[in-house]
Design a protein around this motif. Sequence first.
Motif, PDB file in Angstrom:
ATOM      1  N   PHE A 101       5.441  -1.194   2.871  1.00 50.47           N
ATOM      2  CA  PHE A 101       4.508  -0.163   2.413  1.00 50.47           C
ATOM      3  C   PHE A 101       5.316   0.942   1.754  1.00 50.47           C
ATOM      4  CE2 PHE A 101       5.701   1.007   6.674  1.00 50.47           C
ATOM      5  CZ  PHE A 101       5.815   2.386   6.675  1.00 50.47           C
ATOM      6  N   TRP A 102       4.670   1.700   0.906  1.00 54.25           N
ATOM      7  CA  TRP A 102       5.272   2.822   0.188  1.00 54.25           C
ATOM      8  C   TRP A 102       4.938   4.133   0.881  1.00 54.25           C
ATOM      9  CZ3 TRP A 102       8.628   2.409  -3.783  1.00 54.25           C
ATOM     10  CH2 TRP A 102       8.670   1.218  -4.495  1.00 54.25           C
ATOM     11  N   LEU A 103       5.913   5.043   0.918  1.00 48.23           N
ATOM     12  CA  LEU A 103       5.689   6.402   1.393  1.00 48.23           C
ATOM     13  C   LEU A 103       5.946   7.345   0.227  1.00 48.23           C
ATOM     14  CD1 LEU A 103       7.360   6.614   4.904  1.00 48.23           C
ATOM     15  CD2 LEU A 103       4.944   6.780   4.367  1.00 48.23           C
ATOM     16  N   GLN A 104       5.003   8.226  -0.041  1.00 53.03           N
ATOM     17  CA  GLN A 104       5.162   9.220  -1.101  1.00 53.03           C
ATOM     18  C   GLN A 104       5.461  10.562  -0.455  1.00 53.03           C
ATOM     19  OE1 GLN A 104       1.642  10.105  -3.369  1.00 53.03           O
ATOM     20  NE2 GLN A 104       2.873  10.452  -5.200  1.00 53.03           N
ATOM     21  N   VAL A 105       6.657  11.086  -0.737  1.00 48.78           N
ATOM     22  CA  VAL A 105       7.084  12.378  -0.185  1.00 48.78           C
ATOM     23  C   VAL A 105       6.977  13.426  -1.291  1.00 48.78           C
ATOM     24  CG1 VAL A 105       8.964  13.658   0.887  1.00 48.78           C
ATOM     25  CG2 VAL A 105       8.659  11.230   1.414  1.00 48.78           C
ATOM     26  N   PRO A 160       0.823  -1.216   0.000  1.00 53.06           N
ATOM     27  CA  PRO A 160       0.000   0.000   0.000  1.00 53.06           C
ATOM     28  C   PRO A 160       0.853   1.261   0.000  1.00 53.06           C
ATOM     29  CG  PRO A 160      -0.025  -1.011   2.160  1.00 53.06           C
ATOM     30  CD  PRO A 160       0.717  -1.949   1.261  1.00 53.06           C
ATOM     31  N   LEU A 161       0.248   2.374  -0.413  1.00 58.86           N
ATOM     32  CA  LEU A 161       0.915   3.667  -0.525  1.00 58.86           C
ATOM     33  C   LEU A 161       0.314   4.652   0.466  1.00 58.86           C
ATOM     34  CD1 LEU A 161       2.800   5.622  -2.190  1.00 58.86           C
ATOM     35  CD2 LEU A 161       0.770   6.089  -3.583  1.00 58.86           C
ATOM     36  N   LEU A 162       1.178   5.385   1.156  1.00 61.17           N
ATOM     37  CA  LEU A 162       0.764   6.447   2.086  1.00 61.17           C
ATOM     38  C   LEU A 162       1.430   7.750   1.679  1.00 61.17           C
ATOM     39  CD1 LEU A 162       1.097   4.985   5.691  1.00 61.17           C
ATOM     40  CD2 LEU A 162      -0.964   5.899   4.671  1.00 61.17           C
ATOM     41  N   ALA A 163       0.713   8.849   1.786  1.00 56.87           N
ATOM     42  CA  ALA A 163       1.316  10.163   1.596  1.00 56.87           C
ATOM     43  C   ALA A 163       2.026  10.516   2.899  1.00 56.87           C
ATOM     44  CB  ALA A 163       0.257  11.195   1.249  1.00 56.87           C
ATOM     45  N   TYR A 164       3.294  10.821   2.826  1.00 60.81           N
ATOM     46  CA  TYR A 164       4.117  11.038   4.015  1.00 60.81           C
ATOM     47  C   TYR A 164       3.892  12.407   4.638  1.00 60.81           C
ATOM     48  CZ  TYR A 164       8.222  11.730   6.909  1.00 60.81           C
ATOM     49  OH  TYR A 164       9.052  11.996   7.958  1.00 60.81           O
ATOM     50  N   ASN A 165       3.825  12.423   5.972  1.00 63.67           N
ATOM     51  CA  ASN A 165       3.967  13.641   6.758  1.00 63.67           C
ATOM     52  C   ASN A 165       4.656  13.248   8.061  1.00 63.67           C
ATOM     53  OD1 ASN A 165       2.024  12.978   8.836  1.00 63.67           O
ATOM     54  ND2 ASN A 165       0.399  13.557   7.421  1.00 63.67           N
ATOM     55  N   ASP A 166       5.000  14.229   8.872  1.00 63.46           N
ATOM     56  CA  ASP A 166       5.755  13.951  10.104  1.00 63.46           C
ATOM     57  C   ASP A 166       4.950  13.194  11.153  1.00 63.46           C
ATOM     58  OD1 ASP A 166       8.009  15.126   9.093  1.00 63.46           O
ATOM     59  OD2 ASP A 166       7.575  17.098   9.959  1.00 63.46           O
ATOM     60  N   ASP A 167       3.648  13.081  10.974  1.00 63.67           N
ATOM     61  CA  ASP A 167       2.769  12.428  11.938  1.00 63.67           C
ATOM     62  C   ASP A 167       2.564  10.962  11.545  1.00 63.67           C
ATOM     63  OD1 ASP A 167       0.986  12.030  14.022  1.00 63.67           O
ATOM     64  OD2 ASP A 167      -0.729  12.750  12.860  1.00 63.67           O
ATOM     65  N   ILE A 168       3.638  10.184  11.529  1.00 63.72           N
ATOM     66  CA  ILE A 168       3.541   8.784  11.111  1.00 63.72           C
ATOM     67  C   ILE A 168       3.784   7.882  12.318  1.00 63.72           C
ATOM     68  CG2 ILE A 168       5.955   8.708  10.341  1.00 63.72           C
ATOM     69  CD1 ILE A 168       4.985   6.722   8.142  1.00 63.72           C
ATOM     70  N   THR A 169       2.929   6.871  12.475  1.00 65.36           N
ATOM     71  CA  THR A 169       3.060   5.948  13.596  1.00 65.36           C
ATOM     72  C   THR A 169       2.825   4.524  13.110  1.00 65.36           C
ATOM     73  OG1 THR A 169       0.730   6.187  14.194  1.00 65.36           O
ATOM     74  CG2 THR A 169       2.293   7.611  15.346  1.00 65.36           C
ATOM     75  N   ALA A 170       3.376   3.582  13.841  1.00 62.47           N
ATOM     76  CA  ALA A 170       3.151   2.165  13.573  1.00 62.47           C
ATOM     77  C   ALA A 170       2.496   1.570  14.812  1.00 62.47           C
ATOM     78  CB  ALA A 170       4.463   1.457  13.268  1.00 62.47           C
ATOM     79  N   LYS A 171       1.408   0.824  14.615  1.00 65.87           N
ATOM     80  CA  LYS A 171       0.689   0.197  15.722  1.00 65.87           C
ATOM     81  C   LYS A 171       0.824  -1.315  15.596  1.00 65.87           C
ATOM     82  CE  LYS A 171      -3.884  -0.166  17.789  1.00 65.87           C
ATOM     83  NZ  LYS A 171      -5.293   0.183  17.643  1.00 65.87           N
TER      84      LYS A 171
END
Length: 154
Positions: free
Chosen positions: A149-153, A79-90
Amino acid sequence: MKRKLLEFGGAAVVLLGILGILYLVLGRIGNGPPEVGSVTIRCGEESVIPLGNEIYRTEDGKKREERRLVPEEIGEEAPLLAYNDDITAKYEGNSENGSFYFTIYTDEFQGYTEKKSWFTPLEEPGNYLVCIETYWGTEKNNIGMEYYFWLQVE
């Protein structure tokens, strides 16, 4: 006197029986095949469940290696996520392993960072493939997993 001796002996047998059952039940906890927990990545309001892959399994201290995925073959499966500084892993599940490790790859799959407990903020625009490596279970019985997972910066 005989009756008191019989009552005491009966009570002792019952108590030993209960203790024996507790020993058997409690001795089984933590043994047997481990269960894989779940990982959810959240970035702002968006959350995804990464692509999982089993990399090894340890049962009764005997480790069996599985196939690791090569970053080039992940493609659009992760999956792809748009990156920001508010990233967490649960993480939810039983794991005694302590730290989780992250490897971040650039578009060209050159390692960006390796074996970090979390990653530094990404500043360069582009797509980054993130691999989280962890294991679920106990030291004696566990399953090693990698999650992509993918991060899009931007």
